[in-house]
Write an enzyme that holds these catalytic residues in place. Structure first.
Site, PDB file in Angstrom:
ATOM      1  N   LYS A 149     -71.161 -84.777  13.997  1.00 31.57           N
ATOM      2  CA  LYS A 149     -70.880 -83.483  14.705  1.00 31.57           C
ATOM      3  C   LYS A 149     -71.506 -83.589  16.082  1.00 31.57           C
ATOM      4  O   LYS A 149     -72.865 -83.683  16.036  1.00 31.57           O
ATOM      5  CB  LYS A 149     -71.364 -82.340  13.796  1.00 31.57           C
ATOM      6  CG  LYS A 149     -70.443 -82.032  12.613  1.00 31.57           C
ATOM      7  CD  LYS A 149     -70.835 -80.710  12.016  1.00 31.57           C
ATOM      8  CE  LYS A 149     -69.789 -80.200  10.964  1.00 31.57           C
ATOM      9  NZ  LYS A 149     -70.136 -79.399  10.161  1.00 31.57           N
ATOM     10  N   GLU A 191     -83.544 -78.899   4.809  1.00 34.39           N
ATOM     11  CA  GLU A 191     -82.318 -79.459   4.537  1.00 34.39           C
ATOM     12  C   GLU A 191     -82.248 -80.221   3.519  1.00 34.39           C
ATOM     13  O   GLU A 191     -81.084 -80.561   2.820  1.00 34.39           O
ATOM     14  CB  GLU A 191     -82.019 -80.181   5.976  1.00 34.39           C
ATOM     15  CG  GLU A 191     -81.639 -79.225   7.183  1.00 34.39           C
ATOM     16  CD  GLU A 191     -80.302 -78.488   7.382  1.00 34.39           C
ATOM     17  OE1 GLU A 191     -79.590 -78.827   6.331  1.00 34.39           O
ATOM     18  OE2 GLU A 191     -80.113 -77.866   8.271  1.00 34.39           O
ATOM     19  N   ARG A 247     -66.845 -80.962   2.858  1.00 33.75           N
ATOM     20  CA  ARG A 247     -68.014 -81.107   3.987  1.00 33.75           C
ATOM     21  C   ARG A 247     -68.458 -79.593   4.320  1.00 33.75           C
ATOM     22  O   ARG A 247     -69.481 -79.598   4.503  1.00 33.75           O
ATOM     23  CB  ARG A 247     -67.359 -81.748   5.226  1.00 33.75           C
ATOM     24  CG  ARG A 247     -68.653 -81.993   6.239  1.00 33.75           C
ATOM     25  CD  ARG A 247     -68.208 -82.833   7.372  1.00 33.75           C
ATOM     26  NE  ARG A 247     -69.367 -82.812   8.258  1.00 33.75           N
ATOM     27  CZ  ARG A 247     -69.637 -83.836   9.074  1.00 33.75           C
ATOM     28  NH1 ARG A 247     -68.516 -84.512   9.321  1.00 33.75           N
ATOM     29  NH2 ARG A 247     -70.688 -83.838  10.210  1.00 33.75           N
ATOM     30  N   HIS A 254     -76.059 -71.901   5.756  1.00 33.45           N
ATOM     31  CA  HIS A 254     -75.891 -71.831   7.379  1.00 33.45           C
ATOM     32  C   HIS A 254     -75.261 -70.516   7.809  1.00 33.45           C
ATOM     33  O   HIS A 254     -75.443 -70.049   8.941  1.00 33.45           O
ATOM     34  CB  HIS A 254     -75.098 -73.059   7.868  1.00 33.45           C
ATOM     35  CG  HIS A 254     -76.135 -74.385   7.739  1.00 33.45           C
ATOM     36  ND1 HIS A 254     -76.638 -74.770   6.612  1.00 33.45           N
ATOM     37  CD2 HIS A 254     -76.367 -75.059   8.632  1.00 33.45           C
ATOM     38  CE1 HIS A 254     -77.429 -76.113   7.068  1.00 33.45           C
ATOM     39  NE2 HIS A 254     -77.181 -76.135   8.147  1.00 33.45           N
ATOM     40  N   HIS A 272     -84.423 -73.798  12.937  1.00 33.48           N
ATOM     41  CA  HIS A 272     -83.341 -73.956  12.258  1.00 33.48           C
ATOM     42  C   HIS A 272     -83.492 -74.156  10.821  1.00 33.48           C
ATOM     43  O   HIS A 272     -82.810 -73.418   9.959  1.00 33.48           O
ATOM     44  CB  HIS A 272     -82.352 -74.937  12.990  1.00 33.48           C
ATOM     45  CG  HIS A 272     -81.176 -75.231  12.144  1.00 33.48           C
ATOM     46  ND1 HIS A 272     -80.166 -74.333  12.349  1.00 33.48           N
ATOM     47  CD2 HIS A 272     -80.542 -76.333  11.444  1.00 33.48           C
ATOM     48  CE1 HIS A 272     -79.226 -74.723  11.613  1.00 33.48           C
ATOM     49  NE2 HIS A 272     -79.479 -76.068  11.048  1.00 33.48           N
TER      50      HIS A 272
HETATM   51  N1  GLY Z   1     -74.818 -80.042   9.310  1.00 35.42           N
HETATM   52  C1  GLY Z   1     -73.470 -80.000   8.693  1.00 35.42           C
HETATM   53  C2  GLY Z   1     -72.485 -81.086   8.709  1.00 35.42           C
HETATM   54  O1  GLY Z   1     -73.032 -81.959   9.436  1.00 35.42           O
HETATM   55  O2  GLY Z   1     -71.411 -81.044   8.252  1.00 35.42           O
END
Ligand code: GLY
Length: 373
Positions: A149, A191, A247, A254, A272
């Site tokens: 991403k 995370e 995913r 989030h 974050h």
């Molecule tokens: N950070 C979430 C993803 O990479 O899908």
């Protein structure tokens, strides 16, 4: 993990776009050897920020030079403000000014901001050139550097312009984390907890026992936490690269988290990873309110996050639990990328280690929950 070779490797299985993730200390100093076999041309453009450059740029350049790889370096200002169109445009101009060709490698050396903007530049310049991620924050090592991403922010919201574009290699040098402020490490730890919550109750159990060692950067615990997180992310990305299914679970915490970041101004007031931690807690408490998850599991999560020094209440980050704040948070949540036909999508837990996607979250319940009524 062998004492003589502390580097661990895993692969993101995406066919001819698959790539390795290397995890361990000292990888920046050995980057040249790792990158050389991927090069079509012995030329690399390193993109980094001022803070990271101070600590890690010399070692990286030296290692690339040792392997005959010529480098140019572009140093960006640190911080989320760099992920905008103005900086992106300048970055593209600066990359082009290095005299690049399609065979040139971009190297992102830094945290999520550097990785996201450099990845998007790699996807765009000359219609796409290869890039390597060298994440230097815990958050980037366990999340943003893996999975392709890439994005920048616009005034309409965070990460709204970008591309799915996979790196050719990820070098997660766990030794580089020693230069991070403690608060950044804790935020990245949020995370890591996410992976236990969405898919792996045993990992959550392990974090309850070893989380402090991970946050203290104890090498064995740290490497294991980064490896387990990356392995889980790699498996999820391999099965659903463009987020049409599982995913989405990686977005646990989030939707709440982005709303909290927007409300607190996307800055130092709330990092974050801290927003994700509090977002996961809110998602858990909301699931308990809806009768979907047990109060006991929510209590376990709260206890663990508090122990890790992460926020678990709106009050801790200076937000009121009232109707006005609830209205503003909902307004932010409605701008989320996952909104479909105007409905808010939330990832919610059934229990620790098992989450699901709720496509049409009950907005009135959500409003009442956020306003603590
Ligand atoms: N950070 C979430 C993803 O990479 O899908």
């Amino acid at each position: 993990m062998s004492e003589t070779n502390p580097t661990e490797t895993l692969r993101v299985e995406l066919g001819n776009r698959g790539y390795d993730i290397l995890v361990g200390p000292g990888l920046i100093g050995r980057a040249g050897a790792a990158i050389l076999p991927l090069l079509r041309r012995r030329q690399a453009v390193i993109v980094t920020d001022e803070n990271v450059a101070r600590h890690h740029l010399a070692a990286l350049r030296e290692s690339l030079a040792e392997h005959g790889i010529g480098t140019h370096t572009i140093v960006l200002p640190p911080g989320e403000g760099t992920k905008d169109f103005a900086h992106f445009g300048r970055l593209i101009d600066d990359i082009l000014a290095c005299g690049i060709e399609r065979g040139t490698m971009l190297v992102a050396l830094g945290g999520g901001v550097v990785g996201d903007i450099t990845g998007f530049a790699a996807a765009s310049v000359l219609r796409g050139i290869d890039f390597v991620q060298i994440p230097t924050t815990l958050l980037a090592q366990v999340d943003s550097s893996v999975g392709g991403k890439t994005a920048i922010n616009t005034p309409a919201g965070k990460n709204l312009v970008g591309a799915f574009y996979q790196p050719r290699l990820v070098l997660a040098d766990t030794g580089s984390l020693a230069t991070l402020p403690r608060r950044e490490t804790r935020a990245g730890y949020g995370e890591i907890v996410k992976y236990g919550l969405i898919r792996d109750a045993d990992f959550f159990d392990w974090l309850e026992a070893e989380g402090r060692n991970v946050c203290d950067l104890e090498p064995a615990a740290l490497t294991r936490a980064v490896m387990v997180s990356c392995r889980m992310k790699a498996a999820i990305v391999a099965a659903d690269e463009r987020e049409t299914g599982d995913r989405a679970l990686l977005n646990f915490g989030h939707t709440f988290g982005h709303a909290l970041e927007a409300e607190t101004g996307f800055g130092d007031r709330l990092l974050h990873g801290e927003a994700v931690a509090l977002g996961m807690m809110l998602a858990f408490d909301f699931a308990v309110r809806l009768g979907l998850a047990s109060g006991q599991d929510a209590h376990r999560l709260r206890h663990h996050l508090v122990d890790a020094g992460l926020p678990t209440t709106l009050a801790e980050i200076g937000l009121a639990e009232d109707a006005e704040t609830a209205g503003r948070l909902l307004m932010h949540m409605r701008k989320d990328k996952k909104v479909r036909d105007g409905a808010i999508t939330l990832i919610l837990p059934r229990r620790i280690g098992d989450c699901f996607e709720m496509r049409d979250a009950p907005v009135d319940e959500l409003r009442a929950f956020l306003a603590a009524t």
